[in-house]
Scaffold this motif. Structure first.
Motif, mmCIF file in Angstrom:
data_model
loop_
_atom_site.group_PDB
_atom_site.id
_atom_site.type_symbol
_atom_site.label_atom_id
_atom_site.label_comp_id
_atom_site.label_asym_id
_atom_site.label_seq_id
_atom_site.Cartn_x
_atom_site.Cartn_y
_atom_site.Cartn_z
ATOM 1 N N SER A 56 1.088 -1.165 -0.099
ATOM 2 C CA SER A 56 0.041 0.016 0.283
ATOM 3 C C SER A 56 1.022 1.024 0.335
ATOM 4 O O SER A 56 2.088 1.189 0.325
ATOM 5 C CB SER A 56 -0.896 0.005 0.992
ATOM 6 N N PRO A 57 -0.018 2.386 -0.247
ATOM 7 C CA PRO A 57 0.840 3.426 -0.197
ATOM 8 C C PRO A 57 1.336 3.931 0.908
ATOM 9 O O PRO A 57 2.817 4.264 0.843
ATOM 10 C CB PRO A 57 -0.340 4.707 -1.198
ATOM 11 N N GLU A 58 0.253 3.740 2.145
ATOM 12 C CA GLU A 58 1.186 4.136 3.457
ATOM 13 C C GLU A 58 2.423 2.889 4.363
ATOM 14 O O GLU A 58 3.334 3.880 4.600
ATOM 15 C CB GLU A 58 0.378 3.865 4.552
ATOM 16 N N MET A 59 2.596 1.382 3.074
ATOM 17 C CA MET A 59 3.410 0.739 4.022
ATOM 18 C C MET A 59 4.782 1.102 2.710
ATOM 19 O O MET A 59 5.918 1.763 4.168
ATOM 20 C CB MET A 59 4.013 -0.198 3.209
ATOM 21 N N ASN A 61 5.475 4.722 2.225
ATOM 22 C CA ASN A 61 5.616 5.892 2.453
ATOM 23 C C ASN A 61 6.932 5.603 4.125
ATOM 24 O O ASN A 61 7.861 6.132 4.718
ATOM 25 C CB ASN A 61 5.094 7.067 3.110
ATOM 26 N N THR A 62 6.200 4.185 5.229
ATOM 27 C CA THR A 62 6.752 4.421 6.087
ATOM 28 C C THR A 62 8.799 3.547 5.870
ATOM 29 O O THR A 62 8.918 4.169 6.495
ATOM 30 C CB THR A 62 6.319 2.483 7.003
#
Length: 240
Positions: A56-59, A61-62
């Motif tokens: 995912s995009p959130e992953m 970014n992390t």
């Protein structure tokens, strides 16, 4: 006509004090070049690439944030025996996802091009080996290693010299116009008319050696005329 006179006056003013403009331009261009040579630290950039299949995009970014994490970069500092802290090193590393894809570029900006390559490669290897233990994320691998780039990214010598030249021209022109503005001496018939409020009826030309010395031809002409007058006087005396 008035605009033409104003433009002519400006050009004459610039011509009269062109040496000041040249002096300002030389000074500021030298200042710009000196700043680039002695006060700007040369920086080199290189990058390694990873394939990171984030879910995912959130992953993603992390994971990008983790590349700059001092706890991970401490492995790089220890591996290369660097004389900087992990926090300072973090400021020299710039990770990004290329076009929103799974390819992550780890860019390193450093003053030593060889060390920049070693930092980029060591950071990529530390990320691949440490992330599974830290986040449990294993779907990442090295795509390409960094290569040395001997061309500095901040070689602004010519740019700063030209910028200094432009600043010098502007400053020189401004100083010339300021001197003219502060100069309240009377230099023309127009200045006299403005000062006393009445029209000028006549002007006495400036006397100098050039316009007060007779030419040789004029001297001969005057002497010939004097001889002619003397001869005429002798004739009149003899007739009497």
């Amino acid at each position: 006509m008035e605009n033409e006179l104003s433009l002519k006056k400006i050009l004459e003013l610039i011509k009269k004090r062109i040496w000041l403009i040249i002096l300002f331009s030389f000074f500021f261009s030298t200042l710009g070049g000196g700043y680039s040579l002695f006060f700007t630290k040369t920086q080199y950039e290189t990058s390694s690439k990873l394939i990171v299949n984030a879910t995912s995009p959130e992953m993603m970014n992390t994971l990008l944030v983790m590349i700059k994490e001092p706890s991970l970069l401490q492995n790089v500092v220890d591996d290369l025996d660097l004389n900087v802290s992990a926090e300072e090193l973090s400021k020299q590393i710039f990770p990004e996802s290329i076009g929103g894809s799974s390819i992550v570029r780890i860019s390193v900006v450093y003053s030593d091009p060889k060390l920049a390559v070693e930092i980029a490669n060591s950071t990529a290897n530390a990320f691949v080996s440490q992330i599974p233990q830290i986040l449990g994320f294993k779907d990442t691998r090295l795509l390409s290693e960094a290569h040395m780039n001997n061309i500095p990214i901040n070689d602004d010598l010519l740019k700063n010299i030209l910028l200094g030249l432009l600043v010098g021209l502007i400053a020189g022109l401004g100083y010339v116009f300021l001197l003219d503005f502060l100069d309240d001496s009377v230099r023309s018939e127009q200045d006299v008319e403005v000062l006393i409020g009445i029209p000028v009826l006549g002007v006495i030309p400036k006397m100098n050696k050039k316009n007060t010395t007779l030419k040789k031809s004029d001297v001969l002409r005057v002497e010939a005329r004097e001889d002619s007058y003397a001869n005429n006087e002798q004739k009149v005396i003899s007739l009497n």
